[in-house]
Design a protein around this motif. Structure first.
Motif, PDB file in Angstrom:
ATOM      1  N   ARG A   1     113.713  78.621   2.288  1.00  8.19           N
ATOM      2  CA  ARG A   1     113.667  78.855   3.366  1.00  8.19           C
ATOM      3  C   ARG A   1     115.261  78.836   4.405  1.00  8.19           C
ATOM      4  O   ARG A   1     115.623  80.364   4.488  1.00  8.19           O
TER       5      ARG A   1
ATOM      6  N   SER B   1     114.318  81.646   8.653  1.00  9.63           N
ATOM      7  CA  SER B   1     113.759  82.835   9.488  1.00  9.63           C
ATOM      8  C   SER B   1     112.467  82.891   9.512  1.00  9.63           C
ATOM      9  O   SER B   1     112.201  82.371   8.005  1.00  9.63           O
ATOM     10  N   PRO B   2     111.146  83.001   9.765  1.00  6.61           N
ATOM     11  CA  PRO B   2     110.524  82.881   9.663  1.00  6.61           C
ATOM     12  C   PRO B   2     109.285  83.556   8.104  1.00  6.61           C
ATOM     13  O   PRO B   2     110.338  84.331   8.128  1.00  6.61           O
ATOM     14  N   MET B   3     109.199  82.311   7.249  1.00 15.92           N
ATOM     15  CA  MET B   3     108.222  83.469   6.297  1.00 15.92           C
ATOM     16  C   MET B   3     107.126  84.025   6.219  1.00 15.92           C
ATOM     17  O   MET B   3     105.923  83.740   6.623  1.00 15.92           O
ATOM     18  N   ARG B   4     107.722  85.341   6.615  1.00 21.19           N
ATOM     19  CA  ARG B   4     105.748  86.401   6.504  1.00 21.19           C
ATOM     20  C   ARG B   4     105.346  86.313   5.090  1.00 21.19           C
ATOM     21  O   ARG B   4     105.427  87.608   4.966  1.00 21.19           O
ATOM     22  N   VAL B   5     104.747  85.477   4.957  1.00 21.99           N
ATOM     23  CA  VAL B   5     104.099  85.323   3.633  1.00 21.99           C
ATOM     24  C   VAL B   5     102.106  85.021   4.392  1.00 21.99           C
ATOM     25  O   VAL B   5     102.201  84.510   4.805  1.00 21.99           O
ATOM     26  N   SER B   6     101.429  85.229   3.366  1.00 19.45           N
ATOM     27  CA  SER B   6     100.172  85.001   3.354  1.00 19.45           C
ATOM     28  C   SER B   6      99.824  83.477   2.629  1.00 19.45           C
ATOM     29  O   SER B   6     101.068  83.380   1.848  1.00 19.45           O
TER      30      SER B   6
ATOM     31  N   GLN C   1     109.186  89.386   0.592  1.00 16.47           N
ATOM     32  CA  GLN C   1     110.054  89.699   1.920  1.00 16.47           C
ATOM     33  C   GLN C   1     110.438  91.093   2.281  1.00 16.47           C
ATOM     34  O   GLN C   1     110.837  91.302   3.223  1.00 16.47           O
TER      35      GLN C   1
ATOM     36  N   ARG D   1     109.406  93.886   1.118  1.00 15.27           N
ATOM     37  CA  ARG D   1     108.294  94.247   1.914  1.00 15.27           C
ATOM     38  C   ARG D   1     108.300  95.128  -0.274  1.00 15.27           C
ATOM     39  O   ARG D   1     107.987  96.638   0.445  1.00 15.27           O
TER      40      ARG D   1
END
Length: 498
Positions: A20, A58-63, A93, A95
């Motif tokens: 992170r 930063s927030p981890m935008r993962v499933s 991250q 994409r």
């Protein structure tokens, strides 16, 4: 280059925290050297990375799926797993990658590692063998096991043993980690050696006995056996020293089994075949006992017939002066096809004899003809029939009463009382009283013998048993004529009194 330092080989929390922080500063995967604390680094000049407190990650935008996959993959033995996981996370991250992109080399590697780790956890659950080491000061049994997993999976597999053996203290030692359960907390420490675990004990012989008993020589497939029980685990399995002998003697034992005479068919299968035949047969007449029993065997009047093995008709003399009505068949009655022959029925037989009544002279049946149960593992747990099911089955009970025409009916429990009366009653309101019922019979309501078996308090159980015995003596007195009934039949002798 930046050095990302982890505390130990399976430090998923540390990897996640550092990943992170690295993402927050947009540090590319190629610029990071992942290593274990205290291990030598190839980059002596690399600075150890520490996430900045001033710059929040930063927030981890993962499933959640990726998090679960990463948590397991950290336990793989691939030395590049930390770097490759960060590389995949970086791509997710940006994409440029999707977790379901199974044709991508990174995703294929991730899925392959996850599969290997999950298989290793399964093998750990299957092949850990505990040895007894004694008891602790509190009297709890203590056990220890040595195991050599392919990957570093002990922290993922140990909670299974915590749930399975919560009441004993145990320790599992592997080359990389050690798990210890003391009945309160599950702790992990550094790995150990095989010498840390005591030598063979009596539990080892139990494993050998169990393995020999389940080994089926007629179904031996060596390739399938070694696939499910790989040879690399054999050295730590006490039963493995039996395998060469069992394989060598398998052909002889298989021929011996084939030469054995055929066993009798399973009684339950016979009952099911009879039930299917009865359902396919023409509708029987309901004017004789044979016709009633045949119709009951094919009954589909309520959904209970779908799960029960068979319907259970009444049994006994057709002109019996005494009719005993239970609630419904139990597990044993459902298989045997006879009413009240399980534990509750055995208690009833004993207490009938003590009261001077002969069960063989009574007609015994149930208010409900099919077993209602709830599956719990491999067991079928009794479930009380509801009012609708009792009322539906009352059709059969009325036909049985018309055929038998008893002088006295003993209803065992509230369900049986509703089956006779057609409405609910409280046992405490009607117990100890013999009352006339339509159809020219009298009714005595008491408790079901199963109730006596369920009472946990010994004193109360004794009191209730004495009360039940008193009810049965009242039934004998009625049949003897001490309590005059207007419907007593003379001369048939069916209510035998001993």
């Amino acid at each position: 280059m930046i050095a990302a330092e982890l505390e130990h080989e399976t430090d998923f929390g540390g990897w996640r925290r550092l990943a992170r922080g690295l993402l927050a500063e947009a540090i590319a995967p190629d610029a990071v050297d992942w290593k274990i604390q205290g291990a030598p680094s190839d980059l002596l000049s690399a600075a150890t990375f520490q996430p900045s407190a001033a710059k929040p990650a930063s927030p981890m935008r993962v499933s959640k799926r990726f998090i679960d996959l990463a948590r397991r993959t950290i336990c793989h033995t691939d030395p590049q797993r930390f770097a490759r996981l960060y590389h995949i996370l970086f791509r997710l991250q940006a994409r440029t990658l999707h977790i379901d992109q199974v044709t991508d080399d990174d995703i294929r590697w991730l899925m392959s590692c996850d599969k290997a780790v999950r298989r290793d956890i399964h093998k750990t659950h299957a092949f850990v063998r505990f040895r007894e080491t004694g008891t602790d000061p509190d009297g709890r049994e203590t056990f220890a096991a040595w195991f050599e997993p392919t990957h570093r999976t002990l922290e993922l597999s140990a909670p299974f043993f915590q749930r399975r053996f919560p009441n004993m203290d145990w320790i599992i030692v592997t080359p990389d980690r050690t798990a210890c359960w003391d009945g309160r907390s599950l702790r992990f420490s550094e790995g150990g050696q095989r010498s840390d675990v005591p030598p063979d004990d009596a539990v080892e012989d139990q494993w050998r006995t169990y393995f020999r008993s389940i080994f089926n020589p007629a179904r031996l497939k060596i390739s399938a056996m070694t696939s499910e029980m790989p040879r690399k685990y054999w050295k730590n399995l006490p039963e493995a020293d039996l395998i060469p002998e069992l394989i060598a003697t398998a052909p002889t034992r298989a021929r011996s089994m084939q030469a054995q005479p055929l066993l009798a068919p399973n009684p339950l299968a016979t009952h099911l075949d009879r039930q299917r035949a009865a359902q396919a047969a023409p509708a029987p007449t309901l004017e004789t006992f044979a016709g009633i029993r045949s119709a009951i065997s094919a009954c589909q009047r309520c959904p209970l017939c779908k799960d029960a093995s068979q319907s259970v008709s009444g049994e006994g003399p057709e002109d019996a002066r005494l009719m005993i009505v239970g609630e419904q068949p139990g597990d044993q009655e459902d298989i045997a096809g006879r009413p009240l022959m399980g534990p509750a029925g055995q208690l009833l037989d004993t207490m009938l004899a003590e009261a001077g009544l002969d069960r063989s002279a009574a007609y015994v049946t149930n208010a409900v003809k099919h077993f209602k149960f709830t599956p719990r593992g491999k067991r079928r747990m009794h479930q009380r029939p509801n009012a609708g099911e009792i009322d539906t089955c009352r059709w059969w009970l009325d036909l049985e009463r018309q055929q038998v025409q008893p002088d006295l009916i003993i209803a065992l429990g509230a369900s049986a009382a509703r089956g006779v009366l057609g409405h609910s009653v409280r046992i405490s309101d009607v117990r100890g009283k013999i009352q006339p019922v339509p159809g020219g019979a009298s009714l005595l309501v008491t408790v079901h013998p199963a109730y006596l078996l369920r009472l946990p308090d010994a004193d109360r159980a004794l009191t209730e048993r004495q009360h039940f015995a008193q009810d049965l003596r009242m039934a004998r007195s009625f049949l003897d004529g001490a309590v005059k009934g207007t419907n007593c039949r003379e001369g048939n002798g069916a209510a035998k009194v001993t």
